[in-house]
Scaffold this motif. Sequence first.
Motif, PDB file in Angstrom:
ATOM      1  N   UNK A 157      73.669 -48.884   3.015  1.00 11.22           N
ATOM      2  CA  UNK A 157      73.860 -50.287   2.625  1.00 11.22           C
ATOM      3  C   UNK A 157      72.729 -51.166   3.157  1.00 11.22           C
ATOM      4  N   UNK A 158      72.252 -50.838   4.339  1.00  9.35           N
ATOM      5  CA  UNK A 158      71.227 -51.664   4.974  1.00  9.35           C
ATOM      6  C   UNK A 158      69.832 -51.452   4.353  1.00  9.35           C
ATOM      7  N   UNK A 159      69.639 -50.309   3.706  1.00  5.71           N
ATOM      8  CA  UNK A 159      68.310 -49.972   3.169  1.00  5.71           C
ATOM      9  C   UNK A 159      68.416 -49.655   1.679  1.00  5.71           C
ATOM     10  N   UNK A 160      68.470 -50.653   0.825  1.00  7.31           N
ATOM     11  CA  UNK A 160      68.642 -50.373  -0.610  1.00  7.31           C
ATOM     12  C   UNK A 160      67.512 -49.533  -1.203  1.00  7.31           C
ATOM     13  N   UNK A 161      66.341 -49.558  -0.555  1.00  7.99           N
ATOM     14  CA  UNK A 161      65.227 -48.755  -1.079  1.00  7.99           C
ATOM     15  C   UNK A 161      65.561 -47.259  -1.075  1.00  7.99           C
ATOM     16  N   UNK A 162      66.447 -46.825  -0.161  1.00  9.07           N
ATOM     17  CA  UNK A 162      66.843 -45.413  -0.140  1.00  9.07           C
ATOM     18  C   UNK A 162      67.662 -45.071  -1.392  1.00  9.07           C
ATOM     19  N   UNK A 163      68.478 -46.037  -1.806  1.00  8.47           N
ATOM     20  CA  UNK A 163      69.335 -45.781  -2.975  1.00  8.47           C
ATOM     21  C   UNK A 163      68.455 -45.684  -4.206  1.00  8.47           C
ATOM     22  N   UNK A 164      67.510 -46.639  -4.344  1.00 10.69           N
ATOM     23  CA  UNK A 164      66.623 -46.643  -5.512  1.00 10.69           C
ATOM     24  C   UNK A 164      65.864 -45.315  -5.624  1.00 10.69           C
ATOM     25  N   UNK A 165      65.464 -44.767  -4.503  1.00 13.25           N
ATOM     26  CA  UNK A 165      64.664 -43.531  -4.535  1.00 13.25           C
ATOM     27  C   UNK A 165      65.551 -42.274  -4.560  1.00 13.25           C
ATOM     28  N   UNK A 166      66.843 -42.493  -4.692  1.00 11.33           N
ATOM     29  CA  UNK A 166      67.807 -41.372  -4.725  1.00 11.33           C
ATOM     30  C   UNK A 166      67.599 -40.407  -3.556  1.00 11.33           C
ATOM     31  N   UNK A 167      67.446 -40.980  -2.370  1.00 12.07           N
ATOM     32  CA  UNK A 167      67.191 -40.154  -1.185  1.00 12.07           C
ATOM     33  C   UNK A 167      68.393 -39.253  -0.879  1.00 12.07           C
ATOM     34  N   UNK A 168      69.606 -39.790  -0.960  1.00 10.13           N
ATOM     35  CA  UNK A 168      70.760 -38.980  -0.543  1.00 10.13           C
ATOM     36  C   UNK A 168      70.948 -37.765  -1.463  1.00 10.13           C
ATOM     37  N   UNK A 169      70.954 -37.946  -2.802  1.00 10.40           N
ATOM     38  CA  UNK A 169      71.079 -36.731  -3.635  1.00 10.40           C
ATOM     39  C   UNK A 169      69.931 -35.745  -3.417  1.00 10.40           C
ATOM     40  N   UNK A 170      68.736 -36.262  -3.137  1.00  9.34           N
ATOM     41  CA  UNK A 170      67.603 -35.350  -2.894  1.00  9.34           C
ATOM     42  C   UNK A 170      67.786 -34.599  -1.576  1.00  9.34           C
ATOM     43  N   UNK A 171      68.315 -35.282  -0.569  1.00  6.79           N
ATOM     44  CA  UNK A 171      68.535 -34.620   0.730  1.00  6.79           C
ATOM     45  C   UNK A 171      69.576 -33.500   0.611  1.00  6.79           C
ATOM     46  N   UNK A 172      70.513 -33.679  -0.301  1.00  4.39           N
ATOM     47  CA  UNK A 172      71.599 -32.677  -0.439  1.00  4.39           C
ATOM     48  C   UNK A 172      71.176 -31.446  -1.245  1.00  4.39           C
ATOM     49  N   UNK A 173      69.993 -31.478  -1.845  1.00  5.88           N
ATOM     50  CA  UNK A 173      69.532 -30.349  -2.658  1.00  5.88           C
ATOM     51  C   UNK A 173      68.382 -29.659  -1.926  1.00  5.88           C
ATOM     52  N   UNK A 174      68.528 -28.365  -1.592  1.00 12.09           N
ATOM     53  CA  UNK A 174      67.428 -27.685  -0.880  1.00 12.09           C
ATOM     54  C   UNK A 174      66.158 -27.676  -1.729  1.00 12.09           C
ATOM     55  N   UNK A 175      65.002 -27.738  -1.052  1.00 12.72           N
ATOM     56  CA  UNK A 175      63.737 -27.667  -1.800  1.00 12.72           C
ATOM     57  C   UNK A 175      63.590 -26.300  -2.465  1.00 12.72           C
TER      58      UNK A 175
END
Length: 447
Positions: free
Chosen positions: A40-58
């Motif tokens: 919530x504090x960092x909307x830029x993370x949401x825009x860059x879809x950081x959480x779904x990317x973190x949940x998917x192994x490279x």
Amino acid sequence: MAVDEKLASVYADVLERNPGEHEFHQAVREVLESIGPAVAKHPQYVDAKIVPRICEPERQIIFRVPWEDDDGNIHINRAFRVEFNSALGPFKGGLRFHPSVLLGTIKFLGFEQVFKNALTGLPIGGGKGGSDFDPKGRSDREIMRFCQSFMTELHRHIGEYTDVPAGDTGVGTREVGYLFGQYKRITNRYESGVLTGKGLIYGGAQIRTEATGYGTAVFANEMLLSRGSSLDGKTVTVSGSGNVAIYAMEKARQLGAHVVACSDSSGSIYDKDGIDIELVKELKEVWRARIDQYVATRTKARFEPGAQVWGIPCDVAMPCATQNELTGKDAHRLIKNGCVAVAEGANMPTTPEGVQAFLDAGVAFGPGKAANAGGVATSALEMQQNASRDSWSFRHSQQRLEEIMRGIHARCLETADEYGMPGNYVAGANIAAYTRVADAMLALGLI
Ligand code: NDP
């Protein structure tokens, strides 16, 4: 706790795309439950879809490991290397040899590792690997043949700048030696930094063997110090009697604690005079015996077949065996018996119900990704020494380990304070680690 509304669809996707991988779901859920305020504090993370990317192994590698036992029988095992996230540095994380290992096990461990490694503040990404091979009862030569076959495939995926495995359950210095030997032979390179947990005479680092357990006890002590007490004079119980458990007991004793119980998968021992840690070391590291052998020498001690240590009254508990070994029921028993602090030496040893019970009761609860990070931190120091062809003294290495553990402890507490959850190490660890990885991922662009 519930997963924040904004993250609920990410979690639903994880469930759908990784069916049956319950431990992986559990590890993801625990992180998503905590990081809502940071998202919530960092909307830029949401825009860059950081959480779904973190949940998917490279990258996820699955391979066959054929090997021959001493009687000429052929065995086929399955092995994995999950390269989860390399935003902060090369993939880094151990190898587990245990019959229970499935892809989902390695994914849960790899996911945890990303956050743990970020918390250390060192330049290491996260990964994990292993095999459903059971080393119990295997001869030394069988272990060597298995490790050689395993590395014959793994070598093409690893490297000091790419992916640096280490030990974990079932993989100690002996196995790392055989793995390193085969890597060296295949590649014709003495690339010390490709594996950590090596023996001291061929590139290993002082205190790596002790680091995870020592770090866990130091973390427990830090939690107690922050509440005006310490491990000195406390009664401690530890589960397991492997690498992490042995050195958690040793450091707890050095810090003045009275360690009265430990276990293995066959049962637990209780020694009210204090566990003879040297005897446990000899039984487990030299003889590779079952824990019941302890009472053959220490006749006043008690062995309880099939029992865990959680029913034994203690001030501090350190689960150091395996995942989900401490349930909600166990947690309530510990609380009722006066337990004031829990430091997880193992990865995810406490079930979500157990964690919630400890948090609700105000027990100082150090989650594994913070409390057991001393092992991987010392592995990163081993990489540093290998890169500079240097080797540090035990004293200096111990000082660095303790500094790192104190740093992790402070980072968890400060972050928990910043986000309005004072004393909550679970939230503090997850948010501090998440923001570090997310910032690096943002900086590197969409890759
Ligand atoms: P070891 O193989 O050295 O020891 C594991 C211990 O746990 C043994 O006593 C083993 O008993 C017991 N154990 C394993 N599985 C079970 C089970 N299903 N039920 C009951 N007891 C069990 O492993 P480590 O000490 O290296 O690792 C222990 C934990 O710490 C793991 O969760 C690991 O991921 C974590 N960890 C390890 C690090 C390291 O540096 N080694 C770093 C960070 C975390 P038995 O011999 O009977 O199987």
